[in-house]
Design an enzyme around this catalytic site. Structure first.
Site, short mmCIF file in Angstrom:
data_model
loop_
_atom_site.label_atom_id
_atom_site.label_comp_id
_atom_site.label_asym_id
_atom_site.label_seq_id
_atom_site.Cartn_x
_atom_site.Cartn_y
_atom_site.Cartn_z
N HIS A 106 0.82 -1.21 0.00
CA HIS A 106 0.00 0.00 0.00
C HIS A 106 0.86 1.27 0.00
CE1 HIS A 106 -3.68 2.21 0.58
NE2 HIS A 106 -3.11 2.90 1.55
N VAL A 148 1.43 -1.94 5.54
CA VAL A 148 2.35 -1.85 4.41
C VAL A 148 1.97 -2.81 3.29
CG1 VAL A 148 4.27 -1.10 5.86
CG2 VAL A 148 3.98 -3.54 5.34
N GLU A 149 0.91 -3.57 3.48
CA GLU A 149 0.52 -4.51 2.42
C GLU A 149 -0.83 -4.10 1.83
OE1 GLU A 149 1.83 -8.67 3.02
OE2 GLU A 149 2.53 -8.03 4.99
N MET A 150 -1.95 -4.66 2.34
CA MET A 150 -3.24 -4.33 1.73
C MET A 150 -4.01 -3.29 2.53
SD MET A 150 -4.02 -8.27 0.55
CE MET A 150 -5.54 -8.05 -0.35
#
Lengths: 359, 359
Positions: A106, A148-150
């Protein structure tokens, strides 16, 4: 001598008896080699009904769950941005990874670790590099929420799913009889059921294990023998050639900070036990030729270099060039048939579907 | 009265003769409706050999080119970051778009316009909202180089392709007899050949055109009649219900700056002609129910609102609620069978493959 015993000897930097200093590993007869290998490894099953059930779950894997899981896996609207799906970092086309040192998520943020493959992950004792998720369902709940991902939340995710008629139908079909089938647990369960189908049978090594002497070349067979002789097998055994236990990275000699960043203490953050500092789950080696770059830090692109680092840091041996070549040749036989996945046609957004929020 | 004539009348804000002020459009007999529709529209061919050839190219589309194109389309390593593929913004699972107002690309930068679908794009007169690419091959060369999209260069792309044995084999098979088959033109050509297969036949509207009276409901048929009566058809006709010519957005009344940002002058930047300020290619309406948000600015999520904006800005009519409902019902019949694409297993990187450069 057990593999645990080999490892503890190695941990003290002892050179193992019987380790050849020559560049070329001696090769036993095929049947003897196969017998020795079958004591340590097992082929990936060809038949789905031979694959272990997630969690030992007694309910059947159904086509409806798998299809739902496939849709969820590929659906970028499961991220708050509408941009990132499971497939983004676990690409079915490139060995189940993203081919990056550490994943980008993200807002183009870099994640802390290299994305492990979901292929054959059903055979692992636990998920993530530090084993913090006991199974694939628990794993699936992680990235979807990680900032930091979805960067999503369970509530927002469930609202998104409930807003689309297609998902309402698919969840009802996959979890019949449930009052409120669209929930975060079922979301994760369906992804687990789909991922449990993502196995890669029929590698050259598996065909050799199953009796086909011609499936591997002489060089590859020497590599298998060297893999067992030199102690690699201490951590990388079983169906998945790893993924079954935890070991300190740098048990003999700690590699440089680029490969083993000091800030990532591995399983220590899960168990809060000093013994677990820099401890990681042994990487499964299936399809390793497809999944560069290597290690949790993703800093090593060359499989030869990865083998050399493992040998010096884990088993205290400087492998000769010839042995490295043999072992790498063997590792390349671990590439199995990759799953042929039809890209799902995803449900259409509804009037109430939350808008994507790229930032 | 020709459709061009209808449009120019509309441009002067004249109310067209015969436009019903009632909420419900009168419906002719099915055969008459079909006959009128077949004068303006055509179904998407069911057979691949009826689909027009890219560029009128006389060489055959081959399975090798399509397979190569499919791999290139899905391969994130075609971007400099290793993260973004054609599929990222033209997702085969959600109507060939990304479902975002404007696309997000390299470094999480926002692009200037909404991603148009590649589904049925072979039927368009030219590609991009401003028609700046004459065909799909030329289109494919754009995003891969755009700094806000894939941020690659032709040289870096070709070096990446040449570094992977799998691509060397695929390009040789797709372009046999060429000395140096891996080049930027063939890269774009293969993607074009693949994309030319991405058509969506068998929509309810097409089945009605082909003689099945039961394929559309009465409401949908009234919508078709209203679509023709009110002048929508002036811009949205042909196989693709649009995509065939250029029109000023706001020919009658300019919509607000949110929908029509002043900074984006559309085709003016292609032709440098004042007449082309705020001129765009009429959007193809095939699968429009799948491709929200709408317009080049991607600021309108609701198909009803999009229809209302078009009617007031382009044909100078405030449609009644009933007509909007009819037309939207008709537009929903334009969703065809979506292509079932097996996700390719991509070539494995080689020792010389350039490393991904996320930033």
């Amino acid at each position: 001598m057990t593999i645990k015993a080999i490892l503890s000897l190695a941990a003290f930097g002892l050179v193992l008896p019987g380790l050849p200093a020559t560049a070329q590993t001696e090769l036993p007869a095929d049947d003897s080699l196969r017998e020795a290998a079958l004591d340590l490894f097992a082929p990936i099953p060809q038949q789905m009904d031979q694959i272990p059930r997630p969690d030992g779950d007694p309910t059947p894997i159904t086509a409806e769950k798998i299809e739902l899981g496939r849709s969820l896996f590929f659906d970028p609207r499961m991220s708050v941005s509408g941009l990132i799906s499971c497939q983004t970092c676990h690409n079915v086309g490139i060995g189940g990874v993203d081919g990056l040192p550490t994943s980008v998520g993200h807002g183009w943020q870099k994640g802390p670790r290299n994305a492990p493959t979901m292929l054959n992950a059903i055979f692992n004792i636990a998920q993530f590099w530090d084993g913090r998720a006991p199974d694939l369902a628990e794993q699936a709940k992680g990235p979807v929420q990680a900032g930091v991902e979805m960067s999503n939340t369970p509530d927002h995710l469930v609202a998104t799913l409930k807003s689309m008629d297609g998902y309402v139908e698919m969840f009802s079909a996959a979890y019949p009889g449930e009052n409120d089938p669209i929930n975060f647990d079922n979301f994760a369960d369906a992804i687990e059921q789909f991922e449990a189908t993502l196995v890669t049978p029929n590698s050259a090594f598996d065909r050799f294990l199953e009796g086909d002497n011609d499936a591997m070349t002489e060089l590859e067979k020497r590599g298998l023998q060297a893999f067992m002789d030199t102690g690699c097998v201490a951590c990388h055994a079983g169906v998945n050639m790893g993924g079954q236990d935890y070991y300190a990275f740098g048990v003999v000699a700690r590699p440089g900070a680029e490969v083993l960043p000091e800030g990532d203490k591995g399983r220590f953050t899960v168990t809060d036990t000093v013994d677990d500092e820099y401890v990681f789950r042994a990487a499964p080696l299936r399809n390793i030729a497809l999944t560069a770059p290597y290690f949790h830090s993703g800093q090593v692109w060359d499989l030869r270099e990865a083998v050399q680092i493992m040998s010096s840091s884990q088993i205290g041996t400087e492998l000769e060039e010839g042995q490295v070549e043999e072992i790498v040749a063997f590792l390349r036989t671990l590439t199995g048939d990759q799953p042929q996945i039809v890209h799902p046609i995803l449900p259409v957004r509804g009037d109430d579907t939350p808008l994507p929020a790229p930032m």
